[in-house]
Design a protein around this motif. Structure first.
Motif, PDB file in Angstrom:
ATOM      1  N   ASN A   5       0.862  -1.172   0.000  1.00 48.10           N
ATOM      2  CA  ASN A   5       0.000   0.000   0.000  1.00 48.10           C
ATOM      3  C   ASN A   5       0.904   1.229   0.000  1.00 48.10           C
ATOM      4  N   GLN A   6       0.852   1.985  -1.064  1.00 50.97           N
ATOM      5  CA  GLN A   6       1.716   3.164  -1.216  1.00 50.97           C
ATOM      6  C   GLN A   6       1.596   4.108  -0.018  1.00 50.97           C
ATOM      7  N   ASN A   7       0.410   4.190   0.570  1.00 50.94           N
ATOM      8  CA  ASN A   7       0.199   5.066   1.721  1.00 50.94           C
ATOM      9  C   ASN A   7       0.981   4.622   2.950  1.00 50.94           C
ATOM     10  N   ASN A   8       1.396   3.359   2.975  1.00 53.57           N
ATOM     11  CA  ASN A   8       2.150   2.830   4.113  1.00 53.57           C
ATOM     12  C   ASN A   8       3.659   2.855   3.890  1.00 53.57           C
ATOM     13  N   GLN A   9       4.104   3.495   2.824  1.00 55.41           N
ATOM     14  CA  GLN A   9       5.533   3.481   2.516  1.00 55.41           C
ATOM     15  C   GLN A   9       6.405   3.987   3.668  1.00 55.41           C
ATOM     16  N   PRO A  10       6.014   5.040   4.400  1.00 54.47           N
ATOM     17  CA  PRO A  10       6.861   5.455   5.535  1.00 54.47           C
ATOM     18  C   PRO A  10       7.023   4.348   6.587  1.00 54.47           C
ATOM     19  N   MET A  11       5.960   3.595   6.839  1.00 51.19           N
ATOM     20  CA  MET A  11       6.051   2.488   7.788  1.00 51.19           C
ATOM     21  C   MET A  11       6.963   1.394   7.249  1.00 51.19           C
ATOM     22  N   TYR A  12       6.817   1.048   5.967  1.00 49.65           N
ATOM     23  CA  TYR A  12       7.702   0.048   5.366  1.00 49.65           C
ATOM     24  C   TYR A  12       9.155   0.496   5.491  1.00 49.65           C
ATOM     25  N   GLN A  13       9.396   1.778   5.231  1.00 50.82           N
ATOM     26  CA  GLN A  13      10.761   2.297   5.294  1.00 50.82           C
ATOM     27  C   GLN A  13      11.301   2.240   6.718  1.00 50.82           C
ATOM     28  N   GLN A  14      10.465   2.566   7.699  1.00 46.52           N
ATOM     29  CA  GLN A  14      10.891   2.474   9.104  1.00 46.52           C
ATOM     30  C   GLN A  14      11.280   1.036   9.443  1.00 46.52           C
ATOM     31  N   TYR A  15      10.454   0.089   9.026  1.00 43.70           N
ATOM     32  CA  TYR A  15      10.738  -1.318   9.294  1.00 43.70           C
ATOM     33  C   TYR A  15      12.013  -1.764   8.571  1.00 43.70           C
ATOM     34  N   ALA A  16      12.146  -1.376   7.300  1.00 41.56           N
ATOM     35  CA  ALA A  16      13.344  -1.756   6.538  1.00 41.56           C
ATOM     36  C   ALA A  16      14.597  -1.163   7.175  1.00 41.56           C
ATOM     37  N   ASN A  17      14.507   0.078   7.640  1.00 45.36           N
ATOM     38  CA  ASN A  17      15.648   0.692   8.325  1.00 45.36           C
ATOM     39  C   ASN A  17      15.973  -0.065   9.608  1.00 45.36           C
ATOM     40  N   TYR A  24      15.106  -3.463  16.596  1.00 53.39           N
ATOM     41  CA  TYR A  24      13.657  -3.446  16.426  1.00 53.39           C
ATOM     42  C   TYR A  24      12.928  -2.812  17.610  1.00 53.39           C
ATOM     43  N   HIS A  25      13.671  -2.232  18.533  1.00 54.93           N
ATOM     44  CA  HIS A  25      13.064  -1.696  19.751  1.00 54.93           C
ATOM     45  C   HIS A  25      12.072  -0.572  19.479  1.00 54.93           C
ATOM     46  N   GLN A  26      12.239   0.160  18.379  1.00 60.68           N
ATOM     47  CA  GLN A  26      11.342   1.279  18.093  1.00 60.68           C
ATOM     48  C   GLN A  26      10.052   0.832  17.417  1.00 60.68           C
ATOM     49  N   ILE A  27       9.917  -0.448  17.108  1.00 57.19           N
ATOM     50  CA  ILE A  27       8.689  -0.961  16.497  1.00 57.19           C
ATOM     51  C   ILE A  27       7.794  -1.492  17.613  1.00 57.19           C
ATOM     52  N   MET A 132      11.281  -9.765  19.577  1.00 61.07           N
ATOM     53  CA  MET A 132      12.300  -9.450  18.581  1.00 61.07           C
ATOM     54  C   MET A 132      12.062 -10.238  17.302  1.00 61.07           C
ATOM     55  N   ALA A 133      11.630 -11.487  17.434  1.00 57.92           N
ATOM     56  CA  ALA A 133      11.397 -12.310  16.246  1.00 57.92           C
ATOM     57  C   ALA A 133      10.280 -11.739  15.388  1.00 57.92           C
ATOM     58  N   VAL A 134       9.158 -11.405  16.002  1.00 56.04           N
ATOM     59  CA  VAL A 134       8.035 -10.904  15.214  1.00 56.04           C
ATOM     60  C   VAL A 134       8.394  -9.557  14.590  1.00 56.04           C
ATOM     61  N   ALA A 135       9.076  -8.695  15.329  1.00 51.57           N
ATOM     62  CA  ALA A 135       9.482  -7.404  14.764  1.00 51.57           C
ATOM     63  C   ALA A 135      10.531  -7.606  13.675  1.00 51.57           C
ATOM     64  N   GLY A 136      11.454  -8.527  13.884  1.00 53.41           N
ATOM     65  CA  GLY A 136      12.491  -8.782  12.882  1.00 53.41           C
ATOM     66  C   GLY A 136      11.928  -9.351  11.596  1.00 53.41           C
ATOM     67  N   ILE A 137      11.003 -10.288  11.715  1.00 52.94           N
ATOM     68  CA  ILE A 137      10.396 -10.874  10.517  1.00 52.94           C
ATOM     69  C   ILE A 137       9.574  -9.824   9.787  1.00 52.94           C
ATOM     70  N   ALA A 138       8.830  -9.012  10.529  1.00 56.49           N
ATOM     71  CA  ALA A 138       8.042  -7.943   9.895  1.00 56.49           C
ATOM     72  C   ALA A 138       8.970  -6.936   9.214  1.00 56.49           C
ATOM     73  N   ALA A 139      10.104  -6.634   9.849  1.00 58.42           N
ATOM     74  CA  ALA A 139      11.057  -5.687   9.256  1.00 58.42           C
ATOM     75  C   ALA A 139      11.664  -6.258   7.980  1.00 58.42           C
ATOM     76  N   LEU A 140      12.039  -7.536   8.007  1.00 60.89           N
ATOM     77  CA  LEU A 140      12.586  -8.160   6.800  1.00 60.89           C
ATOM     78  C   LEU A 140      11.531  -8.213   5.698  1.00 60.89           C
ATOM     79  N   ALA A 141      10.292  -8.507   6.061  1.00 58.50           N
ATOM     80  CA  ALA A 141       9.217  -8.524   5.061  1.00 58.50           C
ATOM     81  C   ALA A 141       9.061  -7.146   4.421  1.00 58.50           C
ATOM     82  N   ALA A 142       9.112  -6.096   5.229  1.00 56.66           N
ATOM     83  CA  ALA A 142       8.998  -4.738   4.682  1.00 56.66           C
ATOM     84  C   ALA A 142      10.149  -4.439   3.741  1.00 56.66           C
TER      85      ALA A 142
END
Length: 166
Positions: A5-17, A24-27, A132-142
């Motif tokens: 979803n293009q509208n979620n790009q900032p969130m994807y970028q935060q997760y990718a960063n 992943y503490h900030q997620i 950490m696992a759930v945040a890490g997997i979500a970050a890698l997915a992003a």
């Protein structure tokens, strides 16, 4: 998180960063859980499998073993033999990332409440490792959604233990 979803790009970028930094503490855990859950339910199965494999590949073996033991226990408590998932090794502490991904995918398909109990906030395994696992997997997915991880062997997994407690 999926479909893109293009509208979620900032969130994807935060997760990718967060993935790039290995932190992943900030997620927020509830947000990470919701995005992870949406991803595993809606993304193509091959993409979900690849993200799990990549994440498990770099997760410290002791932490990976603890999570996998919880998944195996959840299955056996429900009368399901974890070997039905097609895993080659039933020792969660010696399981390959491929078997780990296969077991996780099987649990998600057969008994999705197991992953909910393990990974969700307030779940049975509300440990820092699960968070950490759930945040890490979500970050890698992003990162994969944004095209920065190269499914099929790309990605910068390095060996910096992004799955660990940092």
């Amino acid at each position: 998180m999926w479909p893109f979803n293009q509208n979620n790009q900032p969130m994807y970028q935060q997760y990718a960063n967060s993935w790039d930094q290995g932190n992943y503490h900030q997620i927020p855990h509830q947000e990470a859980w919701q995005n992870y859950n949406q991803f595993i339910q809606n993304a193509p199965p091959q993409m979900v499998d690849q993200v799990h494999q990549q994440y498990y590949q770099q997760m410290p073996q002791e932490q990976r073993g603890g999570l996998l033991q919880s998944i195996m226990n959840g299955l056996t408590q429900r009368g399901i033999d974890p070997r039905q998932s097609g895993i080659q090794n039933t020792d969660p502490y010696a399981m390959s990332p491929v078997d780990a991904s296969r077991l996780t995918g099987y649990a998600q398909q057969q008994q999705p409440d197991i992953l909910h109990q393990i990974f969700s906030p307030g779940g049975a395994l509300g440990s820092p490792i699960a968070k950490m696992a759930v945040a890490g997997i979500a970050a890698l997915a992003a990162k994969q959604i944004l095209g920065g991880g190269g499914f099929g062997g790309g990605g910068n997994l390095g060996g910096n233990n992004r799955g660990g407690l940092l």
